[in-house]
Motif scaffolding. Sequence first.
Motif, PDB file in Angstrom:
ATOM      1  N   GLU A 111       6.696   3.922  -0.607  1.00  0.00           N
ATOM      2  CA  GLU A 111       6.992   5.287  -0.918  1.00  0.00           C
ATOM      3  C   GLU A 111       6.484   5.592  -2.504  1.00  0.00           C
ATOM      4  O   GLU A 111       7.296   4.824  -3.269  1.00  0.00           O
ATOM      5  CB  GLU A 111       8.269   5.891  -0.715  1.00  0.00           C
ATOM      6  N   ARG A 112       5.492   6.045  -2.784  1.00  0.00           N
ATOM      7  CA  ARG A 112       5.091   6.301  -4.257  1.00  0.00           C
ATOM      8  C   ARG A 112       5.193   7.639  -4.583  1.00  0.00           C
ATOM      9  O   ARG A 112       4.781   8.695  -3.760  1.00  0.00           O
ATOM     10  CB  ARG A 112       3.691   5.834  -4.368  1.00  0.00           C
ATOM     11  N   ALA A 151       4.522  -0.993   3.458  1.00  0.00           N
ATOM     12  CA  ALA A 151       4.246   0.286   2.977  1.00  0.00           C
ATOM     13  C   ALA A 151       5.219   0.562   1.908  1.00  0.00           C
ATOM     14  O   ALA A 151       6.474   0.324   1.926  1.00  0.00           O
ATOM     15  CB  ALA A 151       4.348   1.215   4.159  1.00  0.00           C
ATOM     16  N   TYR A 207       0.929  -1.233   0.046  1.00  0.00           N
ATOM     17  CA  TYR A 207      -0.177   0.116   0.017  1.00  0.00           C
ATOM     18  C   TYR A 207       0.860   1.167  -0.032  1.00  0.00           C
ATOM     19  O   TYR A 207       1.958   1.264   0.502  1.00  0.00           O
ATOM     20  CB  TYR A 207      -0.842   0.045   1.260  1.00  0.00           C
ATOM     21  N   ASP A 208       0.336   2.514  -0.492  1.00  0.00           N
ATOM     22  CA  ASP A 208       0.938   3.726  -0.433  1.00  0.00           C
ATOM     23  C   ASP A 208       0.950   4.285   0.836  1.00  0.00           C
ATOM     24  O   ASP A 208       0.104   3.990   1.596  1.00  0.00           O
ATOM     25  CB  ASP A 208       0.237   4.749  -1.292  1.00  0.00           C
ATOM     26  N   ALA A 209       2.299   4.368   1.229  1.00  0.00           N
ATOM     27  CA  ALA A 209       2.495   4.688   2.770  1.00  0.00           C
ATOM     28  C   ALA A 209       1.768   5.998   3.209  1.00  0.00           C
ATOM     29  O   ALA A 209       1.366   6.115   4.431  1.00  0.00           O
ATOM     30  CB  ALA A 209       4.194   5.095   2.948  1.00  0.00           C
ATOM     31  N   ARG A 210       1.198   6.734   2.275  1.00  0.00           N
ATOM     32  CA  ARG A 210       0.205   7.923   2.425  1.00  0.00           C
ATOM     33  C   ARG A 210      -1.146   7.567   2.661  1.00  0.00           C
ATOM     34  O   ARG A 210      -1.850   8.394   3.113  1.00  0.00           O
ATOM     35  CB  ARG A 210       0.541   8.861   1.674  1.00  0.00           C
ATOM     36  N   ASN A 211      -1.512   6.400   2.560  1.00  0.00           N
ATOM     37  CA  ASN A 211      -2.834   5.790   2.368  1.00  0.00           C
ATOM     38  C   ASN A 211      -3.243   4.980   3.812  1.00  0.00           C
ATOM     39  O   ASN A 211      -3.033   3.812   3.576  1.00  0.00           O
ATOM     40  CB  ASN A 211      -3.286   5.339   1.351  1.00  0.00           C
ATOM     41  N   GLU A 212      -3.179   5.331   5.238  1.00  0.00           N
ATOM     42  CA  GLU A 212      -3.290   4.561   6.046  1.00  0.00           C
ATOM     43  C   GLU A 212      -4.575   3.792   6.168  1.00  0.00           C
ATOM     44  O   GLU A 212      -4.726   2.757   6.803  1.00  0.00           O
ATOM     45  CB  GLU A 212      -2.900   5.541   7.527  1.00  0.00           C
ATOM     46  N   ARG A 213      -5.492   4.257   5.577  1.00  0.00           N
ATOM     47  CA  ARG A 213      -6.883   3.621   5.333  1.00  0.00           C
ATOM     48  C   ARG A 213      -6.727   2.059   4.751  1.00  0.00           C
ATOM     49  O   ARG A 213      -7.327   1.374   5.374  1.00  0.00           O
ATOM     50  CB  ARG A 213      -7.790   4.530   4.478  1.00  0.00           C
TER      51      ARG A 213
END
Length: 127
Positions: A125-126, A123, A97-103
């Motif tokens: 980094e994208r 996670a 998952y994208d580390a900025r998307n905790e959902r």
Amino acid sequence: MQDLNIIATTSSPAIATDWNEGRVILAGDSYPENAFELFQPLLDWVSAYLAQAGQPLRLELSLLYLNTSSIRIMMDLFDQLEVAHQAGKSVRLQWFYDARNERVADLAEEFREDCTFPFDIIAEERA
């Protein structure tokens, strides 16, 4: 069993399988009109692989969004993996998952709580 190569759409993920490598890849959003119709070939493929292959199976997920019916299908898929794991088969799931998307990380964590097979949440980094 023939491998699957289903192209992603705006509402459904790409689905690819590789019998020789023991690998399943799902990537994208999942909110199709009929999740059962979309995912039934995958459930059948995984079932056949676990029954016949005798090799490890690895699922690699990069799912961004899942609607309720897609979540139900994932639960069915993970149940297949759990039964196989309990029977001594080697299965592993990696959810990227994208580390900025905790959902997405939270959703993956909810799934992982019910599984005893190896289940990694990774996670990335994208840009």
